[in-house]
Design an enzyme around this catalytic site. Structure first.
Site, PDB file in Angstrom:
ATOM      1  N   PHE A  62     -14.625 -21.502  10.900  1.00 17.17           N
ATOM      2  CA  PHE A  62     -14.505 -22.117   9.583  1.00 17.17           C
ATOM      3  C   PHE A  62     -15.896 -22.081   8.952  1.00 17.17           C
ATOM      4  O   PHE A  62     -16.871 -22.524   9.560  1.00 17.17           O
ATOM      5  CB  PHE A  62     -14.027 -23.564   9.757  1.00 17.17           C
TER       6      PHE A  62
ATOM      7  N   ASP B 269     -15.465 -27.904  17.937  1.00 18.42           N
ATOM      8  CA  ASP B 269     -14.888 -28.344  16.668  1.00 18.42           C
ATOM      9  C   ASP B 269     -13.396 -28.574  16.903  1.00 18.42           C
ATOM     10  O   ASP B 269     -12.671 -27.639  17.252  1.00 18.42           O
ATOM     11  CB  ASP B 269     -15.117 -27.273  15.591  1.00 18.42           C
TER      12      ASP B 269
ATOM     13  N   TYR C 150      -8.538 -36.057   8.126  1.00 13.61           N
ATOM     14  CA  TYR C 150      -7.524 -35.921   7.066  1.00 13.61           C
ATOM     15  C   TYR C 150      -6.471 -34.864   7.347  1.00 13.61           C
ATOM     16  O   TYR C 150      -5.569 -34.673   6.554  1.00 13.61           O
ATOM     17  CB  TYR C 150      -8.192 -35.649   5.709  1.00 13.61           C
ATOM     18  N   LYS C 151      -6.603 -34.141   8.447  1.00 10.36           N
ATOM     19  CA  LYS C 151      -5.598 -33.116   8.759  1.00 10.36           C
ATOM     20  C   LYS C 151      -4.470 -33.759   9.579  1.00 10.36           C
ATOM     21  O   LYS C 151      -3.798 -34.632   9.080  1.00 10.36           O
ATOM     22  CB  LYS C 151      -6.270 -31.939   9.453  1.00 10.36           C
TER      23      LYS C 151
ATOM     24  N   ARG D 147      -0.219 -19.663   6.245  1.00  9.45           N
ATOM     25  CA  ARG D 147      -0.324 -20.633   7.346  1.00  9.45           C
ATOM     26  C   ARG D 147       0.749 -21.704   7.206  1.00  9.45           C
ATOM     27  O   ARG D 147       0.956 -22.259   6.129  1.00  9.45           O
ATOM     28  CB  ARG D 147      -1.671 -21.366   7.293  1.00  9.45           C
TER      29      ARG D 147
HETATM   30  C1  PLP Z   1     -11.177 -28.578   7.924  1.00  8.45           C
HETATM   31  C2  PLP Z   1     -12.319 -28.096   8.755  1.00  8.45           C
HETATM   32  C3  PLP Z   1     -13.609 -28.545   8.502  1.00  8.45           C
HETATM   33  C4  PLP Z   1     -13.841 -29.459   7.331  1.00  8.45           C
HETATM   34  O1  PLP Z   1     -15.091 -29.997   7.242  1.00  8.45           O
HETATM   35  P1  PLP Z   1     -15.352 -31.165   6.193  1.00  8.45           P
HETATM   36  O2  PLP Z   1     -16.770 -31.438   6.333  1.00  8.45           O
HETATM   37  O3  PLP Z   1     -14.469 -32.312   6.577  1.00  8.45           O
HETATM   38  O4  PLP Z   1     -14.975 -30.673   4.838  1.00  8.45           O
HETATM   39  C5  PLP Z   1     -14.616 -28.121   9.355  1.00  8.45           C
HETATM   40  N1  PLP Z   1     -14.370 -27.270  10.390  1.00  8.45           N
HETATM   41  C6  PLP Z   1     -13.109 -26.826  10.630  1.00  8.45           C
HETATM   42  C7  PLP Z   1     -12.853 -25.908  11.776  1.00  8.45           C
HETATM   43  C8  PLP Z   1     -12.062 -27.201   9.812  1.00  8.45           C
HETATM   44  O5  PLP Z   1     -10.835 -26.751  10.025  1.00  8.45           O
END
Ligand code: PLP
Length: 409
Positions: free
Chosen positions: A127, A198, A223-224, A368
């Site tokens: 990501f 992560d 939030y996911k 997805r």
């Molecule tokens: C959603 C996600 C993030 C999001 O990071 P934020 O700082 O909360 O915006 C980071 N890493 C991964 C792998 C994600 O899927």
């Protein structure tokens, strides 16, 4: 023979998790397959938030820092999350800041724990915020460089005595591929490096055992799958064995040993508290707490079993369509989403959304679909696969209005 809708509904009726669907407030006519981007609203969240606002804030005012337990909320929620979903003994998880910010803190701490080792390894297809943060942290320590792996399979070829830390996504946000946390962590440790995980697409998607896997640090999203609401605070795990030596770079007063002595110099607090920085977002924590109450009604093992059943079902029901599944078939390598490749995936997803079937799209060509066993049923999966079949067969996605891109895809 693929199961019929009636067979799916019968299995739902016999599923103890099915009752938890009533804990969520989803709009009528919507099949929500995007809980991997933004979890659904738990029914108890608005009332819980309203009480925190009216009583703890409105009446308690400043006293609530002590009397309502605001001060210790990042650690208390972290302990609950750690116990229920992360396999972390108490005192190792705090809920605070965003994933990006928490990653900055743990990578900074990891680099300082491994002086003289220049390389920070990360996956090329991680990501993007993870890579941006890795670069940002690395730039603060002269000589540090981020080395990109094509995939985790390359790890052994690249790991060496120059590796300080390895940052890996436990579940790939694009493909849904799940990595072997314990095995990879052991290999990273064998090279003397630290493993930073992560867990954005793990927490609430499948249970993990951070302590048992020997993970050094981890971060993840609120939030996911956890359903904490848009912009919910994230979490951070720091293994107990590292805490005394760990120094994170965002040294703020909430991570200070004697915060209310107002000393001019920074001294880190004991334990994982030193990973806090500034004032915690109490309202955001309250929404996440309400969501966690729902999580605590569910057996994580049953959630994982249902998740695999739902993703198996969707893969089976879409197997004959003109799409290419990129999510691994093996259960041990699959998170809780299915990614299907289609050259016009963006328009197909938009056409599905117009029918109330909400998934999302990741460039260049991945559709997805996230599967959240707390509020999705087998019958929902059957209906969603049917909608995809119809959208592809009718070609309705070719309508020009489905090609226009919003800022968030
Ligand atoms: C959603 C996600 C993030 C999001 O990071 P934020 O700082 O909360 O915006 C980071 N890493 C991964 C792998 C994600 O899927």
């Amino acid at each position: 023979m693929t199961p019929t809708r009636a067979q799916c509904a019968a299995r739902d009726a016999a599923d103890p998790l099915h009752a938890l669907r009533a804990e969520f407030d989803l709009p009528a006519g919507v099949l929500y397959l995007d809980g991997n981007s933004l979890g659904a609203l738990p029914r108890r969240t608005p009332g819980h938030l309203a009480r925190v606002v009216a009583d703890e804030w409105g009446v308690g005012l400043i006293r609530s820092w002590n009397e309502a337990g605001w001060f210790h909320r990042p650690g208390r929620l972290g302990d609950r999350l750690g116990a229920h979903l992360l396999g972390a003994a108490p005192g190792q998880v705090v809920v605070c800041d965003s994933t990006s910010v928490n990653l900055f803190k743990v990578l900074g701490a990891a680099l300082r724990l491994r002086p003289g080792r220049p390389a920070l390894l990360a996956e090329r297809h991680a990501f993007p915020t993870d890579l941006y943060v890795a670069d940002g942290v690395g730039a603060l320590r002269p000589g540090t460089r981020t080395v990109l792996l094509d995939s985790a399979a390359q790890l052994d070829a690249v790991l060496d005595a120059g590796t300080a830390a390895v940052l890996l996504s436990h579940v790939d946000y694009r493909t849904g591929e799940l990595l072997d946390m314990a095995g990879l962590t052991a290999r990273i440790h064998a090279a003397g490096a630290l493993a930073v995980w992560d867990l954005c697409h793990t927490a609430g998607a499948l249970p993990v055992e951070l302590d048992a896997a020997g993970a050094d640090f981890a971060v993840g999203c609120g939030y996911k799958y956890l359903n904490g609401g848009p912009g919910a605070p994230a979490f951070l795990y720091a293994a107990a064995r590292h805490q005394e030596a760990a120094r994170q770079p965002l040294t703020g007063w909430f991570g200070h040993a004697r915060q209310f002595d107002f000393e001019p110099g920074y001294r880190p607090a004991e334990g994982v508290t030193r990973f806090l920085t500034g004032t915690p977002p109490i309202l955001g924590l309250a929404a996440l707490e309400a969501a966690l109450q729902v999580w605590e009604l569910a057996d994580p093992t049953a959630v994982r079993a249902k998740s695999l059943e739902l993703t198996d079902l969707f893969l089976e029901l879409t197997a004959d369509l003109d799409v290419e599944p990129v999510t691994p078939r093996e259960h041990a390598r699959r998170g809780s989403q299915v990614a299907l490749r289609h050259p016009d995936g963006y328009a197909v997803v938009q056409a599905l959304i117009a029918r109330g079937v909400i998934g999302d799209f990741r460039a260049p060509d991945l559709m997805r679909f996230g599967f959240t066993p707390l509020y999705l049923s087998r019958a929902d999966v059957h209906d969603a696969a049917g909608a995809l079949r119809e959208v592809l067969a009718s070609g309705e996605w070719r309508d020009g209005r489905f090609a226009r891109r919003g800022e968030v895809t």
